[in-house]
Structures are given as structure tokens and as C-alpha cells.
Design a protein around this motif. Structure first.
Motif, PDB file in Angstrom:
ATOM      1  N   ALA A 139       0.846  -1.245   0.031  1.00 61.02           N
ATOM      2  CA  ALA A 139      -0.028  -0.047   0.005  1.00 61.02           C
ATOM      3  C   ALA A 139       0.740   1.228  -0.070  1.00 61.02           C
ATOM      4  CB  ALA A 139      -0.822   0.133   1.166  1.00 61.02           C
ATOM      5  N   GLN A 140       2.061   1.222   0.519  1.00 54.41           N
ATOM      6  CA  GLN A 140       2.840   2.594   0.671  1.00 54.41           C
ATOM      7  C   GLN A 140       4.097   2.291   0.007  1.00 54.41           C
ATOM      8  OE1 GLN A 140       3.725   3.617   4.875  1.00 54.41           O
ATOM      9  NE2 GLN A 140       2.473   1.858   5.463  1.00 54.41           N
ATOM     10  N   GLN A 261      -0.062   9.037  -0.348  1.00 54.68           N
ATOM     11  CA  GLN A 261      -0.143   7.847  -1.206  1.00 54.68           C
ATOM     12  C   GLN A 261      -1.303   7.787  -2.087  1.00 54.68           C
ATOM     13  OE1 GLN A 261       0.464   5.238   2.026  1.00 54.68           O
ATOM     14  NE2 GLN A 261      -1.316   4.149   1.141  1.00 54.68           N
ATOM     15  N   GLN A 263      -3.483   5.398  -3.912  1.00 53.60           N
ATOM     16  CA  GLN A 263      -4.014   3.819  -3.990  1.00 53.60           C
ATOM     17  C   GLN A 263      -5.173   3.231  -4.843  1.00 53.60           C
ATOM     18  OE1 GLN A 263      -3.896   4.038   0.231  1.00 53.60           O
ATOM     19  NE2 GLN A 263      -6.138   3.817   0.420  1.00 53.60           N
ATOM     20  N   ALA A 271      -4.993  -2.187   0.436  1.00 54.88           N
ATOM     21  CA  ALA A 271      -4.954  -1.357  -1.020  1.00 54.88           C
ATOM     22  C   ALA A 271      -3.320  -1.783  -1.774  1.00 54.88           C
ATOM     23  CB  ALA A 271      -4.965   0.162  -0.742  1.00 54.88           C
ATOM     24  N   GLY A 273      -0.609   0.287  -3.649  1.00 53.01           N
ATOM     25  CA  GLY A 273      -0.095   1.734  -4.020  1.00 53.01           C
ATOM     26  C   GLY A 273       0.156   1.991  -5.423  1.00 53.01           C
TER      27      GLY A 273
END
Length: 330
Positions: A139-140, A261, A263, A271, A273
Motif C-alpha cells: 500500500a505504501q 499516497q 492507492q 490497497a 499503492g
């Protein structure tokens, strides 16, 4: 931290074997695997290399950050959040069948402006594994951390003891594109000891106070906002450049900064990214001269950012003065 190309911090998942004897389905010696959780924090034990022009964190500061993360993981909510983040990784892996989004494969549909006015510094983030914010946290993977700095690269005035010493603290945070607010969090305190390495390990949410905006299927997360500053509500329609809050130090944050971010779903834990390309930007600093494309050879007036760059949004007025042609943000 890698060994012959393998990131050994991933071995931290073996730590969950310690849970088996706790629920009566395994031998007691499996509890020893609990020490594997320490491997997840190996990357934080090294000092910053300082190539982004920011003040480097020393080993003591990194050690305090490590202790904060361990304390958070020992709380019931921290343990649950860690599990959600770990097992949530499998959702995008299944959704994309292992072919995760890259700058070359992603066809971004929303035109994004930077979520701030003025010149900010990218302290963390990029679209390659070498420059990424958190490559292994899907996600990140393409997230960015932004700070305000002075001419000497410092993030604060005086000794940086107080939150108000930090240039970014309390600065407006803006919607990077038009859309509908789908989630907000406010009421979490700003950690009062910035720059020491300590984080708010008692927080209920590592994102701290935050806002999530839906841009027709692409979602912006703006995190670590100042307590009491969120000025939008779920279901509200926001326009590009509209203020949604102020920069703070809530959640898992060592000093006031803005975490951003893009997503593919609104849920933080499941999620994937997406690599955000920003339009209407003026870049300076590390790698600012690199041409940016959409992966198909077509030159676009969008930019993928990377750590060390100084980013300024070019407004309509300055764009006209400079003869710049940028995509229209929506």
C-alpha cells in the motif's frame, strides 16, 4: 536490509509461530520464534545516509524509533494492526495475480497537483525499489513524505523541541485533485516530542489524523494531520486545491510532515499503492533534470518525484508567465 538480494526483514513473519502454543495447537518451544519480530525493524537501525539534504538521524534516534515500534506492536490494537497490514498484502497480490502496478504499466486517469502550496522537500519516496518509501509494504510502495526546509536543509527553527518549531507544522494540506471524501479521522493528538525518534506508540491508527479522497476509483490518502484541523466530512465533494486539514505529527510520525499516497481502494490495509505522477510542478534538487514519461515513450508534463527533490506547484498564473503547458487538474 538485504542479504544477497533477499530482504531478511521479511523473516519477521516467522514471529507469528509464537501464537500457536498460546492457543494450544503447538509445542512451547515455538514461542522462541517471537524474536523474529525484531527482524522487521532492522532497516531502522541504520543511520540515514543523508543524500536528501536533510538532517540525518543518529543511531540513538533510530533506536528510540525502534523501541516505539516494539511498544506499539505489544499493544492489542498495534498487534491487530500489524496482522492486518501483513495479511492484507495478499489481497493486492491476488487481485493483480502477482503483476503489481509499475510506472510503466499504470495508466493514471486523475491529474494530481502537489497537496500543498509553496516549495516542499521530498524526504522519502520514489518509484523505484532503491528510492521507495516502503517497497515491501504494497500500500505504501509509492508513498511520499513531504517536509518544509530552510536554506540549510533544516526542518525546524531553534532546537526543534516544540512542534511549533517545525516549519511544516500547521501548514495547509490540500486536495491534490477533485473528488469525494470517503474517510476521515481526527481527534488523535500530535506527539509532543518531535525529532527525538519517539512516536505515538499508544495511537489507535498509524496514519494518525487523515483524509481519504476518491478520484473516480483512484484514492488519495493524506496522513499525520494536525489534531482538530480536518475540515471535511465523508461524502463531501472537494475541489482541487481545497484545504482538507493541516500538517501535523499524529500517528506513527517522528516529526511534523505530510504523508501522501495514491492507492487503488480506500482501505489502507488491503490497497495497492499506485505511482502518482504530479502535474504542474517545478523541480529542483536531486535528479530534477530527468525526463519523465508515461512508460510508452511519450513525453508528458507530469513528474514522478524522488527523495531529495524540492517541489513547487506551478499555478495557472506562473504557468502562463513561463509559457508552461500542464495538464488540467480536475
Amino acid at each position: 536490509m538485504a542479504f544477497r538480494g533477499f530482504d531478511v526483514s521479511w523473516l519477521a513473519v516467522l514471529g507469528f509461530l509464537m501464537v500457536l502454543p498460546m492457543i494450544g495447537v503447538g509445542p512451547e518451544w515455538l514461542r522462541l520464534f517471537g524474536v523474529c519480530f525484531l527482524l522487521a525493524f532492522l532497516p531502522f537501525l541504520r543511520s540515514d545516509d543523508g543524500d536528501h539534504g536533510m538532517e540525518s538521524y543518529d543511531a540513538g534516534t533510530n533506536a528510540r524509533f525502534l523501541v516505539s515500534q516494539l511498544l506499539f506492536g505489544l499493544t492489542p490494537w498495534g498487534f491487530v494492526a500489524s496482522l492486518a497490514q501483513l495479511f492484507g498484502q495478499f489481497v493486492p497480490l491476488a487481485r493483480y495475480r502477482g503483476r503489481l502496478p509499475t510506472p510503466e504499466s499504470t495508466d493514471q486517469t486523475v491529474a494530481l497537483r502537489p497537496p500543498f502550496d509553496g516549495e516542499w522537500t521530498v524526504v522519502n519516496g520514489g518509484v523505484t525499489k532503491a528510492t521507495a518509501h516502503s517497497w515491501e509494504l504494497l500500500a505504501q510502495r509509492y508513498a511520499y513524505d513531504f517536509l518544509l526546509t530552510d536554506d540549510l536543509g533544516r526542518t525546524h527553527s531553534a532546537d526543534g523541541i516544540w512542534l511549533e518549531d517545525y516549519y511544516a507544522y500547521g501548514e495547509p494540506v490540500l486536495a491534490p485533485a477533485g473528488g469525494t471524501v470517503v474517510a476521515v479521522k481526527d481527534g488523535l493528538r500530535d506527539h509532543p516530542s518531535p525529532g527525538t525518534g519517539w512516536t505515538e506508540w499508544r495511537t489507535w491508527d498509524v496514519r494518525g489524523n487523515h483524509v481519504v479522497v476518491d478520484h473516480d476509483g483512484e484514492y488519495s490518502l493524506l496522513a499525520h494531520l494536525q489534531e482538530g484541523s480536518v475540515c471535511v466530512e465523508p461524502g463531501e465533494r472537494v475541489e482541487v486545491g481545497q484545504q482538507v486539514g493541516r500538517c501535523g505529527n499524529s500517528g506513527n510520525s517522528t516529526e511534523p510532515h505530510l504523508h501522501y499516497q495514491l492507492q487503488d481502494t480506500p482501505d489502507f490495509f488491503t490497497a495497492m499503492g499506485l505511482p502518482p505522477a504530479f502535474s504542474g510542478v517545478e523541480l529542483a534538487g536531486a535528479n530534477a533534470e530527468d525526463p519523465r514519461t508515461n512508460g510508452r515513450g511519450e513525453r508528458r508534463r507530469w513528474a514522478y518525484l524522488r527523495r531529495g527533490q524540492h517541489v513547487r506547484y506551478v499555478t495557472d498564473e506562473t504557468a502562463e508567465e513561463r509559457g508552461a503547458d500542464r495538464p488540467a487538474a480536475r
